[in-house]
Design a protein around this motif. Structure first.
Motif, PDB file in Angstrom:
ATOM      1  N   ILE A 191      71.960 -58.676 -19.033  1.00 37.64           N
ATOM      2  CA  ILE A 191      72.668 -57.998 -17.952  1.00 37.64           C
ATOM      3  C   ILE A 191      72.233 -58.616 -16.630  1.00 37.64           C
ATOM      4  CG2 ILE A 191      70.947 -56.146 -17.739  1.00 37.64           C
ATOM      5  CD1 ILE A 191      73.260 -54.228 -17.072  1.00 37.64           C
ATOM      6  N   SER A 192      73.168 -58.769 -15.724  1.00 35.04           N
ATOM      7  CA  SER A 192      72.854 -59.325 -14.405  1.00 35.04           C
ATOM      8  C   SER A 192      73.804 -58.727 -13.389  1.00 35.04           C
ATOM      9  CB  SER A 192      72.971 -60.848 -14.410  1.00 35.04           C
ATOM     10  OG  SER A 192      74.288 -61.247 -14.728  1.00 35.04           O
ATOM     11  N   ARG A 193      73.504 -58.954 -12.107  1.00 30.53           N
ATOM     12  CA  ARG A 193      74.412 -58.443 -11.078  1.00 30.53           C
ATOM     13  C   ARG A 193      74.539 -59.449  -9.951  1.00 30.53           C
ATOM     14  NH1 ARG A 193      69.624 -58.989  -8.744  1.00 30.53           N
ATOM     15  NH2 ARG A 193      68.849 -57.336  -7.379  1.00 30.53           N
ATOM     16  N   ASP A 194      75.706 -59.419  -9.325  1.00 23.67           N
ATOM     17  CA  ASP A 194      75.983 -60.240  -8.153  1.00 23.67           C
ATOM     18  C   ASP A 194      76.131 -59.281  -6.976  1.00 23.67           C
ATOM     19  OD1 ASP A 194      77.118 -61.711  -6.081  1.00 23.67           O
ATOM     20  OD2 ASP A 194      78.164 -63.021  -7.466  1.00 23.67           O
ATOM     21  N   ILE A 195      75.124 -59.263  -6.125  1.00 21.37           N
ATOM     22  CA  ILE A 195      75.119 -58.315  -5.019  1.00 21.37           C
ATOM     23  C   ILE A 195      76.261 -58.597  -4.051  1.00 21.37           C
ATOM     24  CG2 ILE A 195      73.791 -57.544  -3.027  1.00 21.37           C
ATOM     25  CD1 ILE A 195      71.264 -57.955  -4.699  1.00 21.37           C
ATOM     26  N   ALA A 196      76.609 -59.842  -3.869  1.00 23.49           N
ATOM     27  CA  ALA A 196      77.643 -60.206  -2.896  1.00 23.49           C
ATOM     28  C   ALA A 196      79.013 -59.677  -3.285  1.00 23.49           C
ATOM     29  CB  ALA A 196      77.690 -61.716  -2.734  1.00 23.49           C
ATOM     30  N   THR A 197      79.274 -59.569  -4.594  1.00 27.22           N
ATOM     31  CA  THR A 197      80.602 -59.153  -5.051  1.00 27.22           C
ATOM     32  C   THR A 197      80.593 -57.789  -5.736  1.00 27.22           C
ATOM     33  OG1 THR A 197      80.321 -60.262  -7.176  1.00 27.22           O
ATOM     34  CG2 THR A 197      81.285 -61.556  -5.385  1.00 27.22           C
TER      35      THR A 197
END
Length: 122
Positions: A70-76
Protein backbone atom coordinates in the motif's frame (compact mmCIF):
# COMPACT_ATOMS: atom_id res chain seq x y z
CA UNK A 1 -17.61 13.93 3.84
CA UNK A 2 -14.97 12.05 1.87
CA UNK A 3 -15.70 10.56 -1.53
CA UNK A 4 -13.59 7.56 -2.57
CA UNK A 5 -13.38 6.09 -6.06
CA UNK A 6 -11.47 2.86 -6.76
CA UNK A 7 -10.11 1.73 -10.09
CA UNK A 8 -7.68 -0.80 -11.51
CA UNK A 9 -9.45 -4.08 -10.92
CA UNK A 10 -9.73 -6.77 -13.56
CA UNK A 11 -8.97 -10.33 -14.57
CA UNK A 12 -5.43 -11.66 -14.18
CA UNK A 13 -3.79 -15.06 -14.21
CA UNK A 14 -2.28 -16.56 -11.09
CA UNK A 15 1.18 -15.13 -10.52
CA UNK A 16 0.29 -11.87 -12.20
CA UNK A 17 0.04 -8.35 -10.82
CA UNK A 18 -2.51 -5.55 -10.56
CA UNK A 19 -2.40 -2.07 -9.11
CA UNK A 20 -5.53 -0.61 -7.58
CA UNK A 21 -6.04 3.11 -7.14
CA UNK A 22 -8.28 5.02 -4.76
CA UNK A 23 -8.87 8.69 -5.46
CA UNK A 24 -10.14 10.75 -2.54
CA UNK A 25 -12.01 14.04 -2.60
CA UNK A 26 -11.89 16.55 -1.10
CA UNK A 27 -8.37 16.56 0.25
CA UNK A 28 -7.10 13.80 2.54
CA UNK A 29 -5.90 15.26 5.81
CA UNK A 30 -2.91 14.29 7.91
CA UNK A 31 -4.82 12.38 10.57
CA UNK A 32 -6.55 10.12 8.05
CA UNK A 33 -5.92 6.44 7.82
CA UNK A 34 -6.49 4.81 4.45
CA UNK A 35 -7.09 1.11 4.05
CA UNK A 36 -8.00 -1.61 1.61
CA UNK A 37 -10.44 -4.38 2.41
CA UNK A 38 -11.75 -7.18 0.27
CA UNK A 39 -14.85 -9.33 0.26
CA UNK A 40 -15.24 -12.62 -1.54
CA UNK A 41 -18.68 -14.16 -2.19
CA UNK A 42 -20.27 -15.54 0.98
CA UNK A 43 -17.35 -14.33 3.10
CA UNK A 44 -16.89 -11.49 5.56
CA UNK A 45 -15.04 -8.34 4.61
CA UNK A 46 -11.32 -8.86 5.22
CA UNK A 47 -8.59 -6.35 6.04
CA UNK A 48 -5.87 -6.22 3.38
CA UNK A 49 -3.66 -3.20 4.10
CA UNK A 50 -3.62 0.21 5.74
CA UNK A 51 -1.48 3.31 5.70
CA UNK A 52 -1.26 6.33 7.97
CA UNK A 53 -1.51 9.31 5.67
CA UNK A 54 0.85 11.60 7.57
CA UNK A 55 3.66 9.17 8.37
CA UNK A 56 3.34 6.59 5.62
CA UNK A 57 3.45 3.76 8.14
CA UNK A 58 1.90 0.63 6.68
CA UNK A 59 0.14 -2.43 8.10
CA UNK A 60 -0.63 -5.82 6.55
CA UNK A 61 -2.09 -9.15 7.61
CA UNK A 62 0.08 -12.21 7.14
CA UNK A 63 -1.98 -13.45 4.19
CA UNK A 64 -0.78 -10.65 1.89
CA UNK A 65 2.44 -9.43 3.46
CA UNK A 66 5.37 -9.53 1.00
CA UNK A 67 2.93 -9.70 -1.93
CA UNK A 68 0.84 -6.53 -1.51
CA UNK A 69 2.10 -2.98 -1.00
CA UNK A 70 0.00 0.00 0.00
CA UNK A 71 1.25 3.49 -0.78
CA UNK A 72 -0.07 7.02 -1.13
CA UNK A 73 0.55 10.05 -3.29
CA UNK A 74 0.03 13.12 -1.15
CA UNK A 75 0.00 15.46 -4.14
CA UNK A 76 -2.96 13.73 -5.78
CA UNK A 77 -4.75 12.31 -2.70
CA UNK A 78 -4.52 8.85 -4.18
CA UNK A 79 -3.93 5.59 -2.37
CA UNK A 80 -2.55 2.59 -4.21
CA UNK A 81 -2.50 -1.15 -3.65
CA UNK A 82 0.16 -2.97 -5.64
CA UNK A 83 -0.65 -6.67 -5.74
CA UNK A 84 1.99 -9.11 -6.92
CA UNK A 85 2.06 -12.90 -7.22
CA UNK A 86 -1.73 -12.99 -7.18
CA UNK A 87 -3.48 -16.21 -6.27
CA UNK A 88 -7.03 -17.43 -6.97
CA UNK A 89 -7.83 -16.95 -3.26
CA UNK A 90 -7.23 -13.22 -3.77
CA UNK A 91 -10.37 -13.06 -5.94
CA UNK A 92 -12.77 -10.58 -4.34
CA UNK A 93 -14.26 -7.12 -4.54
CA UNK A 94 -11.66 -4.71 -3.19
CA UNK A 95 -12.79 -1.65 -1.26
CA UNK A 96 -10.95 1.49 -0.30
CA UNK A 97 -11.77 2.97 3.10
CA UNK A 98 -10.88 6.06 5.11
CA UNK A 99 -11.14 6.86 8.78
CA UNK A 100 -9.47 8.49 11.78
CA UNK A 101 -8.20 5.28 13.34
CA UNK A 102 -6.13 2.51 11.83
CA UNK A 103 -7.13 -1.09 12.41
CA UNK A 104 -8.31 -4.35 10.92
CA UNK A 105 -11.97 -3.88 11.89
CA UNK A 106 -14.00 -2.45 9.02
CA UNK A 107 -16.33 -0.75 11.50
CA UNK A 108 -13.55 1.68 12.35
CA UNK A 109 -13.64 3.28 8.91
CA UNK A 110 -16.14 6.00 8.09
CA UNK A 111 -15.97 6.30 4.32
CA UNK A 112 -16.00 3.63 1.64
CA UNK A 113 -15.61 3.43 -2.10
CA UNK A 114 -17.91 1.44 -4.36
CA UNK A 115 -15.44 -1.41 -4.81
CA UNK A 116 -13.55 -2.87 -7.75
CA UNK A 117 -13.58 -6.52 -8.80
CA UNK A 118 -10.35 -8.51 -8.87
CA UNK A 119 -10.51 -11.96 -10.40
CA UNK A 120 -7.49 -14.28 -10.42
CA UNK A 121 -7.70 -17.31 -12.66
CA UNK A 122 -5.73 -20.49 -12.05
Amino acid sequence: QVHLVESGGGLVQAGGSLRLSCAASPRTFGNTRMAWFRQAPAKEREFVAAIAWSTGNTYYPGSVKDRFTISRDIATDTTYLQMNNLKPVDTAVYYCAAGPNIGIDSRGYLYWGQGTQVTVSS
